[in-house]
Scaffold this active site. Structure first.
Site, mmCIF file in Angstrom:
data_model
loop_
_atom_site.group_PDB
_atom_site.id
_atom_site.type_symbol
_atom_site.label_atom_id
_atom_site.label_comp_id
_atom_site.label_asym_id
_atom_site.label_seq_id
_atom_site.Cartn_x
_atom_site.Cartn_y
_atom_site.Cartn_z
ATOM 1 N N ARG A 36 -79.486 -161.984 -57.683
ATOM 2 C CA ARG A 36 -80.312 -161.376 -56.855
ATOM 3 C C ARG A 36 -81.855 -161.501 -57.169
ATOM 4 O O ARG A 36 -82.669 -161.360 -56.671
ATOM 5 C CB ARG A 36 -80.221 -159.657 -56.263
ATOM 6 C CG ARG A 36 -78.765 -160.006 -55.436
ATOM 7 C CD ARG A 36 -78.879 -158.325 -54.977
ATOM 8 N NE ARG A 36 -78.118 -158.001 -53.708
ATOM 9 C CZ ARG A 36 -77.685 -157.504 -53.392
ATOM 10 N NH1 ARG A 36 -77.693 -156.063 -53.815
ATOM 11 N NH2 ARG A 36 -77.345 -157.005 -52.338
ATOM 12 N N LYS A 197 -59.097 -153.194 -41.005
ATOM 13 C CA LYS A 197 -59.041 -152.513 -39.223
ATOM 14 C C LYS A 197 -59.969 -152.640 -38.193
ATOM 15 O O LYS A 197 -61.141 -153.703 -38.320
ATOM 16 C CB LYS A 197 -59.691 -150.774 -39.987
ATOM 17 C CG LYS A 197 -58.486 -150.534 -40.794
ATOM 18 C CD LYS A 197 -59.333 -148.892 -40.942
ATOM 19 C CE LYS A 197 -58.199 -148.479 -41.938
ATOM 20 N NZ LYS A 197 -59.351 -146.520 -41.991
ATOM 21 N N GLY A 354 -68.843 -158.440 -47.960
ATOM 22 C CA GLY A 354 -68.215 -157.827 -49.242
ATOM 23 C C GLY A 354 -66.646 -158.849 -49.892
ATOM 24 O O GLY A 354 -66.929 -159.179 -50.844
ATOM 25 N N GLY A 377 -74.054 -154.573 -45.037
ATOM 26 C CA GLY A 377 -74.962 -154.140 -43.901
ATOM 27 C C GLY A 377 -75.006 -155.355 -42.819
ATOM 28 O O GLY A 377 -75.154 -154.919 -41.706
HETATM 29 P P1 ADP Z 1 -64.789 -157.385 -45.989
HETATM 30 O O1 ADP Z 1 -65.566 -156.458 -46.672
HETATM 31 O O2 ADP Z 1 -65.404 -158.838 -45.670
HETATM 32 O O3 ADP Z 1 -65.673 -157.108 -44.638
HETATM 33 P P2 ADP Z 1 -62.698 -155.793 -44.605
HETATM 34 O O4 ADP Z 1 -63.637 -154.913 -46.334
HETATM 35 O O5 ADP Z 1 -62.785 -155.798 -43.603
HETATM 36 O O6 ADP Z 1 -64.201 -157.341 -45.449
HETATM 37 O O7 ADP Z 1 -61.335 -156.262 -45.338
HETATM 38 C C1 ADP Z 1 -60.498 -156.478 -46.152
HETATM 39 C C2 ADP Z 1 -59.732 -155.650 -47.119
HETATM 40 O O8 ADP Z 1 -58.972 -156.003 -46.723
HETATM 41 C C3 ADP Z 1 -58.966 -155.931 -48.615
HETATM 42 O O9 ADP Z 1 -58.421 -155.160 -49.359
HETATM 43 C C4 ADP Z 1 -57.702 -156.719 -48.213
HETATM 44 O O10 ADP Z 1 -56.422 -156.376 -49.052
HETATM 45 C C5 ADP Z 1 -57.592 -155.720 -46.744
HETATM 46 N N1 ADP Z 1 -55.974 -156.915 -45.839
HETATM 47 C C6 ADP Z 1 -56.625 -157.420 -45.639
HETATM 48 N N2 ADP Z 1 -55.192 -158.216 -44.584
HETATM 49 C C7 ADP Z 1 -54.050 -156.622 -44.663
HETATM 50 C C8 ADP Z 1 -53.295 -156.680 -44.397
HETATM 51 N N3 ADP Z 1 -52.241 -157.324 -43.829
HETATM 52 N N4 ADP Z 1 -52.252 -155.375 -45.145
HETATM 53 C C9 ADP Z 1 -53.521 -154.973 -45.895
HETATM 54 N N5 ADP Z 1 -54.421 -154.736 -45.818
HETATM 55 C C10 ADP Z 1 -54.943 -156.384 -46.091
#
Ligand code: ADP
Ligand code: MG
Length: 396
Positions: A36, A197, A354, A377
């Protein structure tokens, strides 16, 4: 574009207050990753080469309006001097007579680092008096902290209203990349949205279906869409209370002419752990006692053909449980295709989030992407179509 860059400012003999993000990881008082800090070099050099003086403003951690010595920016001086190869003077205040005196006394070619802006409650409250006190230390305000631009704080928003304001090089690169991906993108545009989610990414999905031509939904959130389509997802991560919302998003997509791409085959397992016994089955054959942990090869092929025709890709969220092999397969393969299309000049690819950045690094694809946002964010809020106060404040 509604903002100015350093090129639009007369920097000669000017004190330039540069809002930066230097929230670097530390262990025992030593910076363990100075990425950074190093990314700020183009801005620092532009100002110094034009005969201006860079004065750095930043927050560090969450001191919540109080002086917390462990969160003093003074401890970053050695790391800044090493990265910038210049002397860095630290002032234990970010406003007032001490900060002004430190700026007066600064030798030519040096950089001034002011103390953590969040030591004052006025920072997070965006207090106008506090913003004006910081503004009094400089002549020009330059925001190079895109990652803090979703917050309307005194050092990210308020101060921009009292000084001539512009974007720094890093902010400029980020805004240009984002503009290329969703502002006036070359079509067709594909968005890949995965992750855990639906509930955390509702605004994101709602905005994307209005703007992109294809929306690939993967990861845990795809399960909610599959359940909404009437498929049995067994013991998968699934928000059953969100199926109505998923249906609404699909209807919105149809109305907007956005094609939603869901998995057609899935990798299922009984345990959420590395190397768990697994099988690939069709979407209508998820066993009642199994979890969907990744998309299957047929789905990856489908994503590949969408990417073949696409000119622009925006990606947030892994397609499966990428932390545990072999459930990183779909993410790795799709990332590889996107990286290759980008490297051969066919695709503009922008990604952020992330876990997404971690997944693309793990896949060895990140370096070929056009732009990888580390802004967290702020990146998500921008993808949601929200106005970022720190960017809006740079408007003429
Ligand atoms: P980002 O941080 O890039 O915005 P998220 O935090 O929304 O991404 O999602 C990442 C998480 O989603 C990871 O920890 C991954 O293990 C989980 N994940 C992805 N696919 C599945 C699945 N089919 N079942 C459970 N967890 C999942
Ligand atoms: Mg995450």
């Amino acid at each position: 574009m509604g903002w100015k860059s350093l090129d639009d400012m007369d920097l000669k003999s000017k004190r330039v207050l540069v809002r930066v993000d230097i929230n670097v990881p530390m262990e025992n008082g030593v910076v363990t990753d100075d990425t950074r800090i190093r990314r700020l070099l183009p801005t620092i050099e532009t100002i110094l080469n034009a005969g201006g003086t860079p004065i750095l403003l930043a927050h560090f951690g969450r001191p919540k309006g109080q002086v917390v010595p462990e969160m003093s920016l003074g401890q970053l001086v050695p790391a800044l001097e090493a990265a910038f190869d210049r002397p860095v003077t630290f002032c234990a205040d970010c406003r007032g007579p001490a900060a002004i005196a430190a700026a007066d006394a600064l030798p030519d070619g040096a950089i001034l680092l002011l103390e953590n802006t969040r030591f004052y409650p006025g920072e997070e409250k965006n207090d106008a008096t506090f913003a004006a006190e910081m503004a009094a230390v400089g002549d020009i305000y330059c925001n190079d902290a895109f990652s803090a631009a979703h917050r309307a704080h005194a050092s990210t928003e308020g101060i921009a209203c009292t000084l001539p304001a512009c974007a720094g090089r890093l902010m400029e690169a980020e805004l240009k990349a984002l503009e290329a991906a969703l502002g006036k993108p070359e079509r067709p545009v594909v968005a890949v949205v995965g992750g855990a989610k639906v509930s955390t990414k509702l605004d994101l999905l709602g905005n994307l279906v209005e703007k992109v031509d294809h929306l690939v939904i993967g990861g845990g959130m795809a399960n909610t869409f599959l359940a909404a389509e009437g498929y049995d997802v067994g013991k998968s991560l699934c928000e059953h209370d969100m199926t109505g919302t998923a249906q609404k998003i699909m209807a919105q997509a149809r109305a907007a002419g956005c094609e939603i791409v869901l998995p057609t085959d899935i990798v299922v397992a009984r345990e959420f752990k590395a190397g768990a016994a697994n099988e690939t089955v069709s979407i209508d054959a998820c066993p009642a006692d199994a979890m969907i942990l990744d998309a299957g090869p047929e789905t990856v092929e489908r994503i590949g053909s969408v990417l073949e025709n696409a000119k622009t890709l925006i990606w947030n969220g892994p397609l499966g449980a990428f932390e545990i092999a072999p459930f990183d397969t779909a993410t790795n393969s799709a990332a590889g295709i996107a990286a290759e299309r980008t490297a051969s000049g066919h695709l503009i690819s922008v990604a952020g989030g992330g876990d997404t950045v971690a997944a693309l690094n793990k896949a060895g694809a990140a370096e070929s992407f056009t732009y990888i946002s580390t802004a967290g964010g702020a990146f998500l809020e921008w993808m949601e179509g929200k106005t970022l106060p720190g960017v809006a404040a740079l408007g003429a």
